[in-house]
Design a protein around this motif. Structure first.
Motif, mmCIF file in Angstrom:
data_model
loop_
_atom_site.group_PDB
_atom_site.id
_atom_site.type_symbol
_atom_site.label_atom_id
_atom_site.label_comp_id
_atom_site.label_asym_id
_atom_site.label_seq_id
_atom_site.Cartn_x
_atom_site.Cartn_y
_atom_site.Cartn_z
ATOM 1 N N LEU A 1 -2.283 13.525 -10.894
ATOM 2 C CA LEU A 1 -1.271 12.545 -11.584
ATOM 3 C C LEU A 1 -0.543 11.659 -10.829
ATOM 4 O O LEU A 1 -0.470 10.452 -11.180
ATOM 5 C CB LEU A 1 -0.288 13.383 -12.185
ATOM 6 N N VAL A 2 -0.192 11.868 -9.581
ATOM 7 C CA VAL A 2 0.488 10.955 -8.567
ATOM 8 C C VAL A 2 -0.390 9.927 -8.090
ATOM 9 O O VAL A 2 -0.059 8.549 -8.440
ATOM 10 C CB VAL A 2 0.729 11.822 -7.254
ATOM 11 N N MET A 3 -1.836 10.072 -8.006
ATOM 12 C CA MET A 3 -2.674 9.087 -7.833
ATOM 13 C C MET A 3 -2.926 7.952 -8.852
ATOM 14 O O MET A 3 -2.636 6.942 -8.804
ATOM 15 C CB MET A 3 -4.088 9.644 -7.482
ATOM 16 N N THR A 4 -2.977 8.533 -10.198
ATOM 17 C CA THR A 4 -3.107 7.769 -11.223
ATOM 18 C C THR A 4 -1.789 7.063 -11.598
ATOM 19 O O THR A 4 -1.879 5.826 -12.024
ATOM 20 C CB THR A 4 -3.716 8.685 -12.481
ATOM 21 N N TYR A 5 -0.619 7.699 -11.391
ATOM 22 C CA TYR A 5 0.513 6.715 -11.389
ATOM 23 C C TYR A 5 0.622 5.549 -10.407
ATOM 24 O O TYR A 5 0.769 4.523 -10.883
ATOM 25 C CB TYR A 5 1.559 7.750 -11.324
ATOM 26 N N LEU A 6 0.311 5.768 -9.286
ATOM 27 C CA LEU A 6 0.268 4.939 -8.186
ATOM 28 C C LEU A 6 -0.860 3.731 -8.476
ATOM 29 O O LEU A 6 -0.335 2.448 -8.360
ATOM 30 C CB LEU A 6 0.010 5.537 -6.901
ATOM 31 N N LEU A 7 -1.917 4.100 -9.014
ATOM 32 C CA LEU A 7 -2.723 3.203 -9.406
ATOM 33 C C LEU A 7 -2.473 2.204 -10.705
ATOM 34 O O LEU A 7 -2.422 1.054 -10.593
ATOM 35 C CB LEU A 7 -4.239 3.643 -9.670
ATOM 36 N N VAL A 8 -1.866 2.967 -11.605
ATOM 37 C CA VAL A 8 -1.456 2.131 -12.969
ATOM 38 C C VAL A 8 -0.230 1.533 -12.626
ATOM 39 O O VAL A 8 0.103 0.454 -13.160
ATOM 40 C CB VAL A 8 -1.524 3.161 -14.177
ATOM 41 N N ASN A 9 1.075 2.438 -12.129
ATOM 42 C CA ASN A 9 2.337 1.720 -12.166
ATOM 43 C C ASN A 9 2.915 1.718 -10.964
ATOM 44 O O ASN A 9 4.084 0.940 -10.635
ATOM 45 C CB ASN A 9 3.020 2.924 -12.907
ATOM 46 N N GLY A 10 2.472 1.974 -9.717
ATOM 47 C CA GLY A 10 2.779 1.760 -8.395
ATOM 48 C C GLY A 10 2.408 0.599 -7.668
ATOM 49 O O GLY A 10 2.287 -0.433 -8.208
ATOM 50 N N SER A 11 1.667 0.822 -6.437
ATOM 51 C CA SER A 11 1.082 -0.214 -5.617
ATOM 52 C C SER A 11 -0.236 -0.683 -5.898
ATOM 53 O O SER A 11 -0.841 -1.405 -5.055
ATOM 54 C CB SER A 11 1.187 0.663 -4.217
ATOM 55 N N GLY A 12 -0.762 -0.097 -6.756
ATOM 56 C CA GLY A 12 -1.940 -0.700 -7.297
ATOM 57 C C GLY A 12 -2.127 -1.869 -8.017
ATOM 58 O O GLY A 12 -1.912 -3.081 -7.815
ATOM 59 N N LYS A 13 -2.287 -1.477 -9.470
ATOM 60 C CA LYS A 13 -2.272 -2.698 -10.458
ATOM 61 C C LYS A 13 -1.253 -3.575 -10.723
ATOM 62 O O LYS A 13 -1.194 -4.636 -10.655
ATOM 63 C CB LYS A 13 -2.546 -1.822 -11.906
ATOM 64 N N PRO A 14 -0.020 -3.188 -10.612
ATOM 65 C CA PRO A 14 1.199 -4.072 -11.000
ATOM 66 C C PRO A 14 1.359 -5.246 -9.798
ATOM 67 O O PRO A 14 1.603 -6.277 -9.844
ATOM 68 C CB PRO A 14 2.444 -3.233 -10.943
ATOM 69 N N MET A 15 1.135 -4.723 -8.339
ATOM 70 C CA MET A 15 1.134 -5.515 -7.300
ATOM 71 C C MET A 15 0.142 -6.700 -7.475
ATOM 72 O O MET A 15 0.168 -7.878 -6.966
ATOM 73 C CB MET A 15 1.305 -4.688 -6.304
ATOM 74 N N LEU A 16 -1.089 -5.950 -7.701
ATOM 75 C CA LEU A 16 -2.311 -7.381 -7.502
ATOM 76 C C LEU A 16 -2.019 -8.177 -8.804
ATOM 77 O O LEU A 16 -2.404 -9.256 -8.641
ATOM 78 C CB LEU A 16 -3.517 -6.244 -7.740
ATOM 79 N N GLU A 17 -1.762 -7.667 -10.035
ATOM 80 C CA GLU A 17 -1.840 -8.347 -11.043
ATOM 81 C C GLU A 17 -0.482 -9.628 -10.929
ATOM 82 O O GLU A 17 -0.573 -10.565 -11.444
ATOM 83 C CB GLU A 17 -1.683 -7.737 -12.184
ATOM 84 N N ARG A 18 0.491 -9.251 -10.336
ATOM 85 C CA ARG A 18 1.642 -9.934 -9.924
ATOM 86 C C ARG A 18 0.942 -11.279 -9.230
ATOM 87 O O ARG A 18 1.560 -12.486 -9.507
ATOM 88 C CB ARG A 18 3.005 -9.517 -9.382
ATOM 89 N N GLN A 19 0.260 -10.930 -8.169
ATOM 90 C CA GLN A 19 -0.195 -11.754 -7.280
ATOM 91 C C GLN A 19 -1.371 -12.790 -8.177
ATOM 92 O O GLN A 19 -1.246 -14.177 -7.915
ATOM 93 C CB GLN A 19 -1.145 -11.162 -6.190
ATOM 94 N N LEU A 20 -2.068 -12.122 -9.076
ATOM 95 C CA LEU A 20 -3.422 -12.828 -9.586
ATOM 96 C C LEU A 20 -2.672 -13.870 -10.629
ATOM 97 O O LEU A 20 -3.296 -14.941 -11.138
ATOM 98 C CB LEU A 20 -4.406 -12.061 -10.195
ATOM 99 N N SER A 21 -1.441 -13.425 -11.288
ATOM 100 C CA SER A 21 -0.831 -14.141 -12.412
ATOM 101 C C SER A 21 -0.523 -15.655 -11.794
ATOM 102 O O SER A 21 -0.175 -16.592 -12.705
ATOM 103 C CB SER A 21 0.091 -13.346 -13.133
ATOM 104 N N SER A 22 -0.027 -15.692 -10.719
ATOM 105 C CA SER A 22 0.574 -16.902 -10.127
ATOM 106 C C SER A 22 -0.510 -17.901 -9.297
ATOM 107 O O SER A 22 -0.474 -18.714 -8.907
ATOM 108 C CB SER A 22 1.561 -16.528 -9.117
ATOM 109 N N THR A 23 -1.972 -17.243 -9.162
ATOM 110 C CA THR A 23 -2.809 -17.974 -8.260
ATOM 111 C C THR A 23 -3.957 -18.209 -9.285
ATOM 112 O O THR A 23 -4.886 -18.880 -8.659
ATOM 113 C CB THR A 23 -3.293 -17.036 -7.021
ATOM 114 N N LYS A 24 -4.259 -17.244 -10.170
ATOM 115 C CA LYS A 24 -5.568 -17.642 -11.060
ATOM 116 C C LYS A 24 -5.344 -18.247 -12.381
ATOM 117 O O LYS A 24 -4.814 -17.600 -13.375
ATOM 118 C CB LYS A 24 -6.094 -16.007 -11.325
ATOM 119 N N PRO A 25 -5.614 -19.513 -12.614
ATOM 120 C CA PRO A 25 -5.777 -20.298 -13.788
ATOM 121 C C PRO A 25 -6.486 -19.350 -14.861
ATOM 122 O O PRO A 25 -7.582 -18.981 -14.508
ATOM 123 C CB PRO A 25 -6.158 -21.517 -13.549
#
Length: 270
Positions: free
Chosen positions: A223-247
């Motif tokens: 559960l902790v691993m899944t939370y980190l991937l979906v809501n922690g240091s995985g998906k959210p951090m990467l998507e914030r970066q991609l949203s500002s660099t990828k048309p």
């Protein structure tokens, strides 16, 4: 505890924590020497491999040989593949922007802050996530249907991770794709096939321990691993970066599942 030797399990829990700390401290020493802390991502998979081998040694004479070997091999294959992929992908690169941003806000020494908030924290998280593996290695009965189901789920997860990583690597290697969004192969059905695969791997490994009450007590680990991937240091951090660099990122998000693979959504005006 379903026949589990409490003393042997306690020894394994302590020894595996020590193994994770050793790997991360070595990685920290390398980071100090190179001036880059992105190597901790390589150490992540190696720490799990070290803990699996340590738990295997501690469970000798206590756990079922087949279950011990199965759990250990699955973790080693996953961890070594992940570390090798990250090392190859990041060789010669500058500091990871995520760590650069994090450490730029360090109150005091940047390296001391990195030790506390990157290396030691990741050692603790890795140890907690690995608890089902340590329990599985101590179980005295051979793998049953639940354990083999877990091995099958692990295989699905490894497929999504390995194939997704390979597809993204080939996509990035083509200069014609520079600045564009990867929306092919598995990435057509989920924005994060590697993170989805990672979650499947650890739920599968949890099922190797779930044949006993003490195994079910480790359900917080996946559960902790899944939370980190979906809501922690995985998906959210990467998507914030991609949203500002990828048309085209917003359009990709609109049609593509964020985690679980699903058929692409059709635009309303299509």
């Amino acid at each position: 505890m379903s026949g589990v030797d409490a003393g042997a399990l306690a020894l394994s829990v302590g020894a595996t924590l020590g193994a994770a700390l050793v790997v991360m401290l070595i990685a920290f020493a390398v980071g100090l020497r190179t001036g880059r802390h992105r190597g901790v991502d390589v150490a992540w998979g190696l720490a799990f491999g070290a803990m699996a081998l340590t738990g295997y040694a501690c469970s000798a004479g206590h756990g079922d040989p087949g279950r011990r070997l199965l759990a250990t091999v699955l973790v080693l294959v996953w961890g070594l593949r992940l570390s090798a992929h990250i090392w190859w992908r990041s060789r010669g690169a500058d500091e990871d922007p995520r760590y650069d941003r994090m450490l730029s806000r360090a109150p005091g020494s940047r390296d001391a802050y990195a030790l506390r908030t990157v290396y030691l924290l990741q050692a603790a998280i890795a140890w907690f996530v690995s608890l089902p593996v340590q329990v599985a290695q101590q179980l005295p009965h051979p793998p049953g249907p639940l354990a083999w189901t877990g091995a099958g789920l692990w295989a699905v997860g490894l497929f999504f991770e390995a194939v997704g990583d390979a597809q993204l690597t080939r996509f990035k290697a083509d200069p014609a794709n520079r600045g564009t969004v990867m929306d092919r192969g598995l990435w057509r059905y989920t924005r994060h096939p590697n993170y989805f695969g990672d979650a499947c791997v650890w739920w599968g490994l949890f099922l190797l321990a779930a044949g006993s009450p003490i195994g079910w007590a480790t359900v917080l680990s996946p559960l902790v691993m899944t939370y980190l991937l979906v809501n922690g240091s995985g998906k959210p951090m990467l998507e914030r970066q991609l949203s500002s660099t990828k048309p085209g990122w917003a359009e990709y998000v609109a049609r593509t599942s964020g985690f679980v693979p699903l058929p692409p959504r059709r635009h309303r005006g299509a």
